[in-house]
Design a protein around this motif. Sequence first.
Motif, mmCIF file in Angstrom:
data_model
loop_
_atom_site.group_PDB
_atom_site.id
_atom_site.type_symbol
_atom_site.label_atom_id
_atom_site.label_comp_id
_atom_site.label_asym_id
_atom_site.label_seq_id
_atom_site.Cartn_x
_atom_site.Cartn_y
_atom_site.Cartn_z
ATOM 1 N N CYS A 14 0.831 -1.201 0.000
ATOM 2 C CA CYS A 14 0.000 0.000 0.000
ATOM 3 C C CYS A 14 0.865 1.250 0.000
ATOM 4 C CB CYS A 14 -0.929 -0.032 1.208
ATOM 5 S SG CYS A 14 -2.093 1.326 1.194
ATOM 6 N N ASP A 15 1.970 1.195 0.755
ATOM 7 C CA ASP A 15 2.876 2.361 0.776
ATOM 8 C C ASP A 15 3.478 2.600 -0.606
ATOM 9 O OD1 ASP A 15 2.328 2.709 3.419
ATOM 10 O OD2 ASP A 15 4.128 1.659 4.143
ATOM 11 N N ILE B 295 -1.478 2.215 -11.818
ATOM 12 C CA ILE B 295 -0.982 1.398 -10.687
ATOM 13 C C ILE B 295 -1.867 0.165 -10.547
ATOM 14 C CG2 ILE B 295 -0.493 1.334 -8.212
ATOM 15 C CD1 ILE B 295 -0.310 4.434 -8.333
ATOM 16 N N THR B 296 -1.217 -0.975 -10.534
ATOM 17 C CA THR B 296 -1.951 -2.228 -10.326
ATOM 18 C C THR B 296 -1.185 -3.038 -9.292
ATOM 19 O OG1 THR B 296 -2.495 -2.192 -12.667
ATOM 20 C CG2 THR B 296 -2.870 -4.279 -11.490
ATOM 21 N N THR B 297 -1.919 -3.729 -8.451
ATOM 22 C CA THR B 297 -1.210 -4.621 -7.511
ATOM 23 C C THR B 297 -1.756 -6.022 -7.687
ATOM 24 O OG1 THR B 297 -2.750 -4.380 -5.698
ATOM 25 C CG2 THR B 297 -1.003 -2.745 -5.831
ATOM 26 N N PHE B 298 -0.848 -6.989 -7.496
ATOM 27 C CA PHE B 298 -1.241 -8.398 -7.588
ATOM 28 C C PHE B 298 -1.242 -8.983 -6.183
ATOM 29 C CE2 PHE B 298 0.756 -9.105 -12.060
ATOM 30 C CZ PHE B 298 -0.218 -8.277 -12.618
ATOM 31 N N GLU B 299 -2.294 -9.659 -5.892
ATOM 32 C CA GLU B 299 -2.294 -10.405 -4.627
ATOM 33 C C GLU B 299 -2.640 -11.837 -4.965
ATOM 34 O OE1 GLU B 299 -4.008 -8.700 -1.213
ATOM 35 O OE2 GLU B 299 -3.469 -6.653 -1.790
ATOM 36 N N ILE B 300 -1.857 -12.732 -4.440
ATOM 37 C CA ILE B 300 -2.021 -14.131 -4.837
ATOM 38 C C ILE B 300 -3.247 -14.772 -4.178
ATOM 39 C CG2 ILE B 300 -0.579 -15.258 -3.080
ATOM 40 C CD1 ILE B 300 0.666 -16.753 -5.577
ATOM 41 N N LEU B 301 -3.622 -14.226 -3.016
ATOM 42 C CA LEU B 301 -4.763 -14.805 -2.298
ATOM 43 C C LEU B 301 -6.070 -14.215 -2.842
ATOM 44 C CD1 LEU B 301 -3.329 -14.755 1.315
ATOM 45 C CD2 LEU B 301 -3.713 -16.757 -0.115
ATOM 46 N N ARG C 225 -10.691 3.003 -10.286
ATOM 47 C CA ARG C 225 -10.827 1.585 -9.926
ATOM 48 C C ARG C 225 -9.832 1.225 -8.822
ATOM 49 N NH1 ARG C 225 -6.750 -1.695 -11.352
ATOM 50 N NH2 ARG C 225 -5.199 -0.730 -12.727
ATOM 51 N N ASP C 226 -10.209 0.241 -8.068
ATOM 52 C CA ASP C 226 -9.318 -0.261 -7.018
ATOM 53 C C ASP C 226 -8.131 -0.933 -7.710
ATOM 54 O OD1 ASP C 226 -9.792 -1.246 -3.810
ATOM 55 O OD2 ASP C 226 -8.314 -2.361 -4.989
ATOM 56 N N PRO C 227 -6.909 -0.714 -7.237
ATOM 57 C CA PRO C 227 -5.750 -1.242 -7.968
ATOM 58 C C PRO C 227 -5.525 -2.737 -7.773
ATOM 59 C CG PRO C 227 -5.024 -0.108 -5.981
ATOM 60 C CD PRO C 227 -6.504 0.078 -6.070
ATOM 61 N N ARG C 228 -6.295 -3.381 -6.880
ATOM 62 C CA ARG C 228 -5.937 -4.751 -6.497
ATOM 63 C C ARG C 228 -6.506 -5.814 -7.443
ATOM 64 N NH1 ARG C 228 -7.502 -3.868 -0.309
ATOM 65 N NH2 ARG C 228 -8.945 -2.462 -1.370
ATOM 66 N N GLU C 229 -5.632 -6.685 -7.874
ATOM 67 C CA GLU C 229 -6.052 -7.876 -8.630
ATOM 68 C C GLU C 229 -5.811 -9.059 -7.716
ATOM 69 O OE1 GLU C 229 -7.249 -8.088 -11.722
ATOM 70 O OE2 GLU C 229 -7.130 -5.946 -12.180
ATOM 71 N N TYR C 230 -6.893 -9.732 -7.340
ATOM 72 C CA TYR C 230 -6.754 -10.853 -6.395
ATOM 73 C C TYR C 230 -6.546 -12.159 -7.142
ATOM 74 C CZ TYR C 230 -8.048 -7.818 -2.565
ATOM 75 O OH TYR C 230 -8.046 -6.822 -1.649
ATOM 76 N N GLY D 151 -4.014 4.063 0.233
ATOM 77 C CA GLY D 151 -3.506 3.990 -1.137
ATOM 78 C C GLY D 151 -4.579 3.515 -2.101
ATOM 79 N N HIS D 152 -5.317 2.511 -1.687
ATOM 80 C CA HIS D 152 -6.365 1.954 -2.552
ATOM 81 C C HIS D 152 -7.424 3.018 -2.850
ATOM 82 C CE1 HIS D 152 -5.127 -1.664 0.055
ATOM 83 N NE2 HIS D 152 -4.371 -1.650 -1.039
ATOM 84 N N GLU D 153 -7.757 3.736 -1.795
ATOM 85 C CA GLU D 153 -8.795 4.755 -1.957
ATOM 86 C C GLU D 153 -8.315 5.845 -2.929
ATOM 87 O OE1 GLU D 153 -9.667 6.923 1.598
ATOM 88 O OE2 GLU D 153 -11.461 7.827 0.722
ATOM 89 N N GLU D 154 -7.059 6.222 -2.735
ATOM 90 C CA GLU D 154 -6.520 7.300 -3.590
ATOM 91 C C GLU D 154 -6.492 6.880 -5.058
ATOM 92 O OE1 GLU D 154 -2.758 8.013 -1.702
ATOM 93 O OE2 GLU D 154 -3.669 9.017 0.006
ATOM 94 N N VAL D 155 -6.082 5.626 -5.304
ATOM 95 C CA VAL D 155 -6.028 5.131 -6.682
ATOM 96 C C VAL D 155 -7.427 5.136 -7.288
ATOM 97 C CG1 VAL D 155 -5.590 3.082 -8.101
ATOM 98 C CG2 VAL D 155 -3.934 3.782 -6.374
#
Length: 1903
Positions: free
Chosen positions: A1702-1703, A1716-1722, A1757-1762, A1747-1751
């Motif tokens: 997030c930082d 900005i995109t983030t990958f989360e394996i779970l 869109r939320d940057p998280r790809e689960y 961070g998610h909120e700001e993105v």
Amino acid sequence: MSCRLVGERESVQQLSQSLLLLLLTGGHGVSLPEPGRYATGIFFLDKTHHQETEQLFDDLAAEHNLKVARGSEPFMRQVFIAAPEDIDDATFRKKVWVNRKQATHNLLRPGCRFYICSLSTTTVVYKGQLTSDQFWVYFGDLNNPNFSTYMALVHTRFSTNTFPSWERAHPLRLMAHNGEINTLRGNVNLMKAREGVMKSAEYGDELTKLYPVVEPNLSDSGAVDCCLEFLVMAGGRSLPEAIMTMVPEAWQNDDLMNSEKRDFYRWSACAMEPWDGPALMTFTDGRYIGAILDRNGLRPSRYYVTKDRVLVMASEVGVYDTEPENILQKGRLKPGRMLLVDTLEKLVTKDEELKLQIARSRPHSQWIQEQFTMEDLYAAHEGDLTSEPSLTNGHVNGAINGEENGGIMRTFGGDRRLCMFGYTLETLNMLLLPMVTTQKEALGSMGNDAPLACLSQFQPLIYDYFKQLFAQVTNPPIDPFRPEANILEPSAKQCHRIFLENPMLSLQDLEVIKATKYRGWSTYVVDITYPVSEGTSGLVPALDRIAAESCKAAEDGYQILVLSDRKGGSDRLPVNALMALGVTHHYLIEERQRMKVGIILETGEAREVHQMCVLLGYGADAICPYLVFETMNSLRSEGVITLANKEIFKNYISAMERGISKVMAKMGISTLQSYKGAQIFEAVGISEEIINKCFKGTASRIGGVTFETLANEAFERHALSYGDRECDTMVLRNPGFYHWRSGGEKHMNDPVSIANLQVESASEIVKRFATGAMSFGSISIEAHTTLAIAMNRVGAKSNTGEGGENADRYIDQDPEFNKRSAIKQVASGRFGVTAAYLANADDLQIKMAQGAKPGEGGELPGYKVSEDIANTRHSVAGVGLISPPPHHDIYSIEDLAELIYDLKCANPNARISVKLVSEVGVGVVASGVAKGKAEHITISGHDGGTGASSWTGIKSAGLPWELGISETHQTLVLNNLRSRIVLQADGQIRCGMDVIIAGLLGADEIGFSTAPLIVMGCTMMRKCHLNTCPVGIATQDPVLRKKFEGKPEHVVNYLFMLAEEVRELMASVGVRKFQELVGRTDLLRARDSCSTKVNLLDFNLILKNALHMRPGVNIVGGSVKQDFGLETHLDQEILKEVEPLLNGTTDTVTVNTTIHNEVRAFGTTLSYHIALKYGEEGLPDNSIQINLAGSAGQSFCAFLAKGVTGLSGGEVVIYPQKDLPEDYKTEANIIVGNVCLYGATSGSAFFRGMAAERFCVRNSGAVAVVEGVGDHGCEYMTGGCVLILGQTGRNFAAGMSGGIAYVLDPSSEFPRKCNQQTVELLPLELSDDLVFVEDLLRQFHDKTGSQVFPYEYQRALRQLAEKEAAVQVTPEKAKVEVKPEPTVCDIEESVTDTAMEKKRLEKILDKTRGFVKYKRETAMYRSAEKRQKDWDEIYNVDSVRRGLRVQAARCMDCGVPFCQSSHGCPLGNIIPKWNDLIFNNNWKEALGQLLQTNNFPEFTGRVCPAPCEGACVLGINELPVTIKNIECSIIDHAFEQGWIKPEPPVLRTGKKVAVVGSGPAGLAAAHQLNKAGHLVTVFERNDRAGGLLQYGIPTMKLSKEVVQRRVNLMKDEGIMFKTNVNVGKDISAKDLQEEYDALLLCLGATWPRDLPIANRQLEGIHFAMAFLETWQKKQMGNTIDHTTLTAKDKDVIVIGGGDTGCDCIGTSLRQGAKSITTFEILPQPPPSRGRDNPWPTFPRVFKVDYGHEEVKVKFGRDPREYSTLTKEFLDDGTGKVAGVRAVTVEWTKDESGRWKMNEVEGSEKVYKADLVLLAMGFLGPERYIVNELEMEQDPRSNICTPDGKYVTSVDKVFAAGDCRRGQSLVVWAINEGRQAAREVDTYLMDTSTLPLSGGVVQITQKG
Ligand code: SF4
Ligand code: SF4
């Protein structure tokens, strides 16, 4: 007692002269002198020694010039002593008495029996261990037709003695009594003490030969008899006066009492304290015969005077058969009143006349002028002192000899003595502050689950080892407080004493007393401290010195001793005030000096109600708790309270008075004077040496702590305050004796055990289980019925508790959801006890005492009385319900036996159970209960109880069930009663081992209360009394009840799990059936403990196998049935007659029959059959009409069903026989006895005549008409209606909360007799009332025969019509003010409130229900649009602060605060306390609480993920309390205010410690070690200190100024920082190891986890930490090239979630990333907790961080790809990363339950990327230091240390933080640093002054 008032004196004497003459002269040829000239008596001797003893007695008699003649009866001898010629009758009488006393003292030798039943010139005692029938046969004299006597005093007893003996049968030399003397031990001690001051002109030196006045080992009646006889024979009192002295009336508050009589009592109170207890005392000396009732009138006493001049008095009517027309008068003794017959003058003297005669016999009124008071002393000081209580007297904060304590140490209030005297934060917050602010002790709930003092490792004071005893079967209410010379010669000297209003003295009072010379009095101050230099061995010599010095002062003529610990301080250690008192009191008694002096305690130690009670109980006359007052003074100066001196003193004293009264009441003691020195305590865990020296005569069954142990603990407390090394204590110590707290005292219900009981998870065993009594009222209906369903499902039993049960719960129940409670309780309140309720029970349990508050009454506040509860209890919703003190209805074992019988009649198929509380002697009580035919006994432990009670009650009354069960089992076995009783253990039993132990100690069955509640969701909030249980269990609030989520399955699972555990344990000891286990103490042994204190306990007494004491006895509980003889009960005959009606063949039945007083509980079994068949409704009115003639036995018509014409629906009409003489006044004659209509629920009753004491107590629905009542009428009434057409006694309507009483008051005395605290008096004038009363009168007239006695009623009617003479009593209507719900405004613009604002907020904010009223504030950041444009901290400080107090009001200050548990804050932050302080605007103290556990709240308040909030109890069904924001605000405010300043240590130890690493662990360790006085150097490889805090966390989360501010502070405190030094590279770790005394490695886990997939080497792929660190350095102004590591205009992919991920998002965004995109394996977490993630574990739920909120705001869109797995990095062709190929994965569980990841086919996707940041965590510390020092590592490559320790495999080297425990949270690192510092400190100094986790300092002295 009976006597004949006719005939000539010669022919009617008590010694049957005619018979004696016949037997002696005729049978033995012995001549007998004239009456009065000989004495005779019966001796008990033994076969072997009787001749020898007889000879010795002859010799002794010869010394008195007396000659003994002897008959020939073997072993029992009747002797005759003839009077010498030369002495008169009176002298002869005295000589005979002296002879008997001396013989008793001198002739008794070990192994040789010698007992004189009586030896008298006027009376003879026949007594023995015989049944009433055997008696007449055994003593042939009594059957001899020649035996005649003019009076007889007869006593038979229901023997509760374990081993009754001939000697211990009633003494009857002068008295016999029915009841108990509860103050006995104190009375006997004081009698002994008086021996030092008694003188007699008549007896001269011979007086001492009569000592001890009270012979040892007597029963209570034996002791009373001795004292009474002494007063008569040597004290110049007539028998009636001696009785008045020992058993005074309640004269203190009786305005109606004649003043001369009151003066007499006042004078005699100076001579002797009352012998107090519920008793009917009868007495005779041969001439006078009489009786007196105790001041509370708790025993019945009824008498008849007949026309043939016979007076018969007994404890019930009907003992003497005479024709009704022969009766002249029927009466009863009133409380405190005496009846006396002078058989010589043949006069019956009435109380008033007799007492006035005695009162006027001496100038008592003049004598009492000798008494003086504090006012006299103040006046004598002529104005140099004011009588205004002062809170200081020059000793503030312990300034002694110039030694100033205030402000030196950062403890609460700045006073070091607090710690030395064992004060804790709870002492102040939970005990003292409520007392001084509310005049009451605070309430607690859910029992006591903390260890006994003998098991505590936190230096408890000795008071905690004492448990209050309480009367199990007697408990009179008491009247309020009031507070020697030679008693043998009545004079004004007895009054030469100071009269104190109460036993608590102000500082000023004490100063006056110390200085006084008034009337020649002087005070001697004994210093009870000793030099610290003497060490622990100084304690015993100090005690000896204190006792000897006190004794010398008494001998030297001082009148007052002040035992003072004022000099306690750094050089002198106070001896515990209780021990000092005990040793002095007993030493003075032994030396016969005690009565010469009053003992005052000047103590800093005693402050709580229990402590004062123990001091008074061991002989203190007055106490000045100076430290309480001084502390309040300090608290006022700190703004915690605002009360004036006078108020503080008054409130504290008043709370203390109430508290002490309650404790006294439990034992049935009415006056403080009697309580003093009565020693009504049992010690748990104190050794014999201490008991023998200081507390002689106190039971202490398991041995325990020695002088050495207590001295050690006192030194430990002293070290906490004055130790050479400063303790790290910002606040007063709080080990959590009341509420669990992290790092403190162990509690059975700690967060771990509660959480374990709540996890989801033997059928014969579970049947032995029952739930404890918890009333529907104390817990919600949902919780109550869930328990019942669960218990019914497993074939076990649930208990109604005392609240009754609605009929719809026991009729026609679905077996799977059966809500019927098998056990129905009958308590003193009789709430809802109807015939139908009783008929539908398997067990009927009589509640004699209870776990929550043994010996106290209960109260259900109005706000808890809902409609349902009111209906069930037959009262009105919203009106509070008061239960009388337990056993208000039962004053003796006989009364209990009667209730057992009544209940058996009320349900012959139910098992009758009695619930007792564990305390010493419970075995004897249980034997009595078994003899009283109970079939089941529950022994409840001190720790149980779910209801509310004062903390004194919870903590200090009752004993562990283990002691009670073993004693009861053993005693029942010894008496061969065990087979009749099923024995149940109850009290905080929760696991299989508890069940097994209970069985082995003798229990057949087990009761559970707390554990099933926890299983259903209870979190031990301990807020039951506030009605705010957040999980809907202990509340009646409909909003909260909805939150109840418990299921029967939870309880069922728990019970089966428990049963399985029991089975396993049984198998392990080779036992097949539970029954085989019962009493097998040989299978149990005490475990060796690592604590020396625990090893001192001796369990031998408990572990005695009862079968070894009485081999071969049947111990199978319940295998022998109790015989109630119901087959022959009169009801059986009636049942035959009403059978046609019950069969439905007729509608009405009339039965005419006679009754006699042996028929008890008439009508009750008949009612059972009606109730069983027709339920609560019963039969139509008058279906069964029964006309009876005669005197009924007890419990006539108890629990009568509707339709029968006593009471739960029926109608009772009682009137005297019709042909009464004209002068017979029914309104002046007793027709029904004591406690009539107790607890009646409905029906009607008409009594033509007077009722005795306690009429209609706890009536909740019956309508009754009576012609007069005795004292305490309508007490605790909650419903129904009573019409009284004549006199009432005192204390009418006390505690009445419902119903109406109409009282005719022709003499206008009623208002004074009525207790108007809860009622108001109104004239009878409403027309509805008039009609109703008139109708009642007409019915009364019709039913009782008004033609016989019509005038009174006519007069009453006339008066009523004139609306004048009657008054109506209605309970005060509860004033329910409906106020609009307060609107909460965010008016708190600034935290610096003015006083006005503070008050205003207090008014509008509600802390008690805050969690229900206020929502959690969720917006804690600045707006996402704005904040992403700057690098400032994201927090919205102003907004957070505005709502802070509202948020703090949401915290419930839980009894078990899970926020502090191992799932919560790792530091054990004292969250509830600081929340409370913020709510109260006390920021400074909140800061102290915060800093006690947390070195750097400014860091955690910003970066902590707040596991505390995840574990917050509120989080179970609401959003949790906002803890983190409050924490941050406290510290920020403190910095702003300038409160945070460098605090270098006062002392330096000279030890040097090197800390490697300056992350949170390193900084915390350095901070702590520096506080401990060590020289600390911190090595940091970077250019700035702070580690992760400095360079790992971006500025918008943690401003670097905040980090630097802390580092600077630490530098100023003396910590050295060496930056840019990479240990292991720049310098060698080994060198550091050598150079420093200790080396602490806080290296962090900086080895990042990599992603070794294709193209990992491409440019543009970086570790997250490198990215963040580079940017931070750049921001800090370092010269650094960051261009390759910036996100500006790039497509950024962050692999890995968590805070670092997030930082990276937040930083990239601010740098200007393109995407900005983030990958989360779970997979994406669920929105709320999953089943595998229960509360209080950290919630794994979907959260949106900053961070998610700001993105989302910026890119939509939320940057998280689960569920995204990175497969490959893609090359742009130039060696730079251009993208990432990833797939979606699916998570499933394999057969073994493990999660498995599968790639989803066809889900492959390519993501564009210029910059890839790897944020997948860390693998451990970097290796170079580890390798250099050759340290062991664990399999996860962390530095290896033993479990829970910080020392490594290398000498002097320690490790803490992520390098030891693996990657973790900042808050964990701080905790590691703190605890490692404590270990290093201990390593360096042998002991540590640094606190444990949770902030608790625990000093353990070496050796
Ligand atoms: S340090 Fe963290 S866990 Fe502890 S109270 Fe503060 S926010 Fe909660
Ligand atoms: S913060 Fe939550 S768990 Fe902690 S005391 Fe307050 S309400 Fe209870």
